[in-house]
Design a protein around this motif. Structure first.
Motif, PDB file in Angstrom:
ATOM      1  N   SER A   1     -18.049  14.389  -3.332  1.00  0.00           N
ATOM      2  CA  SER A   1     -16.801  13.711  -3.022  1.00  0.00           C
ATOM      3  C   SER A   1     -16.018  13.391  -4.297  1.00  0.00           C
ATOM      4  O   SER A   1     -16.576  13.233  -5.375  1.00  0.00           O
ATOM      5  N   ARG A   2     -14.711  13.290  -4.127  1.00  0.00           N
ATOM      6  CA  ARG A   2     -13.836  12.883  -5.218  1.00  0.00           C
ATOM      7  C   ARG A   2     -12.908  11.809  -4.678  1.00  0.00           C
ATOM      8  O   ARG A   2     -12.073  12.066  -3.815  1.00  0.00           O
ATOM      9  N   PHE A   3     -13.076  10.581  -5.193  1.00  0.00           N
ATOM     10  CA  PHE A   3     -12.324   9.449  -4.688  1.00  0.00           C
ATOM     11  C   PHE A   3     -11.153   9.129  -5.629  1.00  0.00           C
ATOM     12  O   PHE A   3     -11.204   9.396  -6.820  1.00  0.00           O
ATOM     13  N   ASP A   4     -10.124   8.501  -5.047  1.00  0.00           N
ATOM     14  CA  ASP A   4      -8.953   8.151  -5.852  1.00  0.00           C
ATOM     15  C   ASP A   4      -9.314   7.171  -6.964  1.00  0.00           C
ATOM     16  O   ASP A   4      -8.820   7.286  -8.088  1.00  0.00           O
ATOM     17  N   PHE A   5     -10.176   6.183  -6.640  1.00  0.00           N
ATOM     18  CA  PHE A   5     -10.557   5.188  -7.649  1.00  0.00           C
ATOM     19  C   PHE A   5     -12.022   4.776  -7.478  1.00  0.00           C
ATOM     20  O   PHE A   5     -12.524   4.680  -6.351  1.00  0.00           O
ATOM     21  N   TYR A   6     -12.659   4.512  -8.626  1.00  0.00           N
ATOM     22  CA  TYR A   6     -13.966   3.865  -8.676  1.00  0.00           C
ATOM     23  C   TYR A   6     -13.767   2.559  -9.418  1.00  0.00           C
ATOM     24  O   TYR A   6     -13.034   2.500 -10.414  1.00  0.00           O
ATOM     25  N   TRP A   7     -14.397   1.490  -8.944  1.00  0.00           N
ATOM     26  CA  TRP A   7     -14.224   0.200  -9.614  1.00  0.00           C
ATOM     27  C   TRP A   7     -15.558  -0.509  -9.788  1.00  0.00           C
ATOM     28  O   TRP A   7     -16.524  -0.263  -9.066  1.00  0.00           O
ATOM     29  N   GLU A   8     -15.584  -1.385 -10.763  1.00  0.00           N
ATOM     30  CA  GLU A   8     -16.709  -2.292 -10.986  1.00  0.00           C
ATOM     31  C   GLU A   8     -16.150  -3.694 -11.185  1.00  0.00           C
ATOM     32  O   GLU A   8     -15.022  -3.855 -11.670  1.00  0.00           O
ATOM     33  N   ALA A   9     -16.950  -4.702 -10.802  1.00  0.00           N
ATOM     34  CA  ALA A   9     -16.506  -6.089 -10.912  1.00  0.00           C
ATOM     35  C   ALA A   9     -17.517  -6.917 -11.693  1.00  0.00           C
ATOM     36  O   ALA A   9     -18.661  -6.503 -11.909  1.00  0.00           O
ATOM     37  N   ALA A  10     -17.079  -8.090 -12.081  1.00  0.00           N
ATOM     38  CA  ALA A  10     -17.902  -8.956 -12.936  1.00  0.00           C
ATOM     39  C   ALA A  10     -19.188  -9.398 -12.261  1.00  0.00           C
ATOM     40  O   ALA A  10     -20.175  -9.695 -12.940  1.00  0.00           O
ATOM     41  N   ASP A  11     -19.223  -9.436 -10.932  1.00  0.00           N
ATOM     42  CA  ASP A  11     -20.430  -9.873 -10.224  1.00  0.00           C
ATOM     43  C   ASP A  11     -21.445  -8.752 -10.032  1.00  0.00           C
ATOM     44  O   ASP A  11     -22.458  -8.933  -9.363  1.00  0.00           O
ATOM     45  N   GLY A  12     -21.159  -7.569 -10.610  1.00  0.00           N
ATOM     46  CA  GLY A  12     -22.076  -6.446 -10.513  1.00  0.00           C
ATOM     47  C   GLY A  12     -21.790  -5.506  -9.359  1.00  0.00           C
ATOM     48  O   GLY A  12     -22.428  -4.444  -9.257  1.00  0.00           O
ATOM     49  N   SER A  13     -20.870  -5.860  -8.497  1.00  0.00           N
ATOM     50  CA  SER A  13     -20.533  -4.970  -7.384  1.00  0.00           C
ATOM     51  C   SER A  13     -19.714  -3.786  -7.891  1.00  0.00           C
ATOM     52  O   SER A  13     -19.092  -3.835  -8.955  1.00  0.00           O
ATOM     53  N   ARG A  14     -19.706  -2.728  -7.110  1.00  0.00           N
ATOM     54  CA  ARG A  14     -18.982  -1.513  -7.478  1.00  0.00           C
ATOM     55  C   ARG A  14     -18.621  -0.765  -6.204  1.00  0.00           C
ATOM     56  O   ARG A  14     -19.278  -0.934  -5.160  1.00  0.00           O
ATOM     57  N   GLY A  15     -17.583   0.051  -6.299  1.00  0.00           N
ATOM     58  CA  GLY A  15     -17.183   0.741  -5.088  1.00  0.00           C
ATOM     59  C   GLY A  15     -16.099   1.775  -5.313  1.00  0.00           C
ATOM     60  O   GLY A  15     -15.663   2.024  -6.445  1.00  0.00           O
ATOM     61  N   PHE A  16     -15.658   2.364  -4.206  1.00  0.00           N
ATOM     62  CA  PHE A  16     -14.649   3.420  -4.234  1.00  0.00           C
ATOM     63  C   PHE A  16     -13.470   3.031  -3.343  1.00  0.00           C
ATOM     64  O   PHE A  16     -13.628   2.314  -2.352  1.00  0.00           O
ATOM     65  N   VAL A  17     -12.309   3.538  -3.701  1.00  0.00           N
ATOM     66  CA  VAL A  17     -11.094   3.311  -2.913  1.00  0.00           C
ATOM     67  C   VAL A  17     -10.364   4.636  -2.735  1.00  0.00           C
ATOM     68  O   VAL A  17     -10.188   5.392  -3.700  1.00  0.00           O
ATOM     69  N   GLU A  18      -9.943   4.891  -1.499  1.00  0.00           N
ATOM     70  CA  GLU A  18      -9.017   5.982  -1.217  1.00  0.00           C
ATOM     71  C   GLU A  18      -7.659   5.367  -0.897  1.00  0.00           C
ATOM     72  O   GLU A  18      -7.579   4.357  -0.189  1.00  0.00           O
ATOM     73  N   VAL A  19      -6.597   5.961  -1.427  1.00  0.00           N
ATOM     74  CA  VAL A  19      -5.243   5.440  -1.238  1.00  0.00           C
ATOM     75  C   VAL A  19      -4.439   6.446  -0.416  1.00  0.00           C
ATOM     76  O   VAL A  19      -4.449   7.646  -0.698  1.00  0.00           O
ATOM     77  N   LYS A  20      -3.727   5.938   0.593  1.00  0.00           N
ATOM     78  CA  LYS A  20      -2.887   6.784   1.439  1.00  0.00           C
ATOM     79  C   LYS A  20      -1.465   6.220   1.448  1.00  0.00           C
ATOM     80  O   LYS A  20      -1.263   5.037   1.705  1.00  0.00           O
ATOM     81  N   GLY A  21      -0.495   7.064   1.158  1.00  0.00           N
ATOM     82  CA  GLY A  21       0.894   6.652   1.213  1.00  0.00           C
ATOM     83  C   GLY A  21       1.422   6.746   2.634  1.00  0.00           C
ATOM     84  O   GLY A  21       1.171   7.721   3.347  1.00  0.00           O
ATOM     85  N   VAL A  22       2.185   5.742   3.059  1.00  0.00           N
ATOM     86  CA  VAL A  22       2.706   5.671   4.422  1.00  0.00           C
ATOM     87  C   VAL A  22       4.235   5.665   4.378  1.00  0.00           C
ATOM     88  O   VAL A  22       4.846   4.770   3.782  1.00  0.00           O
ATOM     89  N   THR A  23       4.843   6.640   5.034  1.00  0.00           N
ATOM     90  CA  THR A  23       6.308   6.704   5.112  1.00  0.00           C
ATOM     91  C   THR A  23       6.815   6.704   6.553  1.00  0.00           C
ATOM     92  O   THR A  23       8.019   6.711   6.768  1.00  0.00           O
ATOM     93  N   LEU A  24       5.900   6.693   7.517  1.00  0.00           N
ATOM     94  CA  LEU A  24       6.284   6.756   8.928  1.00  0.00           C
ATOM     95  C   LEU A  24       6.428   5.351   9.495  1.00  0.00           C
ATOM     96  O   LEU A  24       5.506   4.525   9.380  1.00  0.00           O
TER      97      LEU A  24
END
Length: 227
Positions: free
Chosen positions: A111-134
């Motif tokens: 997989s290739r995700f739009d963003f990977y993030w990490e936070a100060a509490d040790g959590s981490r994750g992925f985000v997919e972003v979708k643009g909405v024009t409708l």
């Protein structure tokens, strides 16, 4: 995000997904459309559009079509903008205030995700972003055309959640004043089904509308999500 050298024109026609004919200063200009989606409810003959003039003299087209007026709505339709404004919003603490890392275009497994993030509490994750024009009657919807790629992204987010990561899909609504957001089950019921399954599987579903001007776009308000 900020655009430069904006000019106002009148939409005439769209011969294909990539270009449009626009009346600008009394002449017909061939411009690049920064959105390969259908956008049929937006790009109607006579609609007021906003163009950004390119700073590259070698380009075949001098302008990019970035926004359009739909009645009283100003809709940004730059398909590259949602990821950029999400990044600005997240880096400013909008997504979560304790981020220590936000990395775009990150590969995980197949997989290739739009963003990977990490936070100060040790959590981490992925985000997919979708643009909405409708938009229909003040309600924002996605997608405006069937998107098997979008369904695939949701399934990948579910897999990442099962592997122990946090996961989210953020719908960046490229206009203001929306009552709510919902999947467009009429156009692509499989996407709506996948989005509801993702939510049940622990994937966070976020909808953020934007403040839009002819030369700027920024995430503003959270919009209720109706699944």
């Amino acid at each position: 995000m900020q655009y430069q050298r904006i000019e106002k024109g009148r939409f005439l026609s769209r011969p294909n997904r990539f270009i449009a004919h626009v009346e600008l200063n009394g002449r017909t200009e061939i411009v690049h459309v920064k959105n390969t989606g259908r956008c049929r409810e937006l790009l109607t003959p006579g609609a007021t559009v906003y163009l950004e003039k390119s700073g590259n003299p070698a380009r075949k087209t001098k302008y990019d079509l970035i926004a359009v007026e739909k009645g009283n709505l100003l809709v940004n339709m730059d398909a590259q903008a949602p990821n950029q404004v999400f990044r600005e919003w997240a880096e400013g603490g909008g997504f979560r205030p304790d981020l220590t890392l936000l990395r775009p275009e990150t590969t995980w497994g197949d997989s290739r995700f739009d963003f990977y993030w990490e936070a100060a509490d040790g959590s981490r994750g992925f985000v997919e972003v979708k643009g909405v024009t409708l938009e229909e009657g003040g309600h924002a919807c996605f997608p405006d055309a069937p998107t098997e790629r979008g369904v695939k992204h949701l399934k990948e987010l579910i897999r990442s959640r099962e592997a122990g990561y946090e996961a989210a899909v953020c719908f960046v609504i490229q206009m203001a004043g929306m009552t709510d957001f919902a999947p467009n089950d009429v156009t692509h019921p499989a996407f709506g089904d996948a989005l509801r399954l993702a939510a049940r599987s622990g994937v966070q579903v976020i909808a953020q509308e934007c403040a839009v001007t002819p030369d700027s776009l920024s995430i503003s308000e959270t919009v209720p999500v109706c699944l």
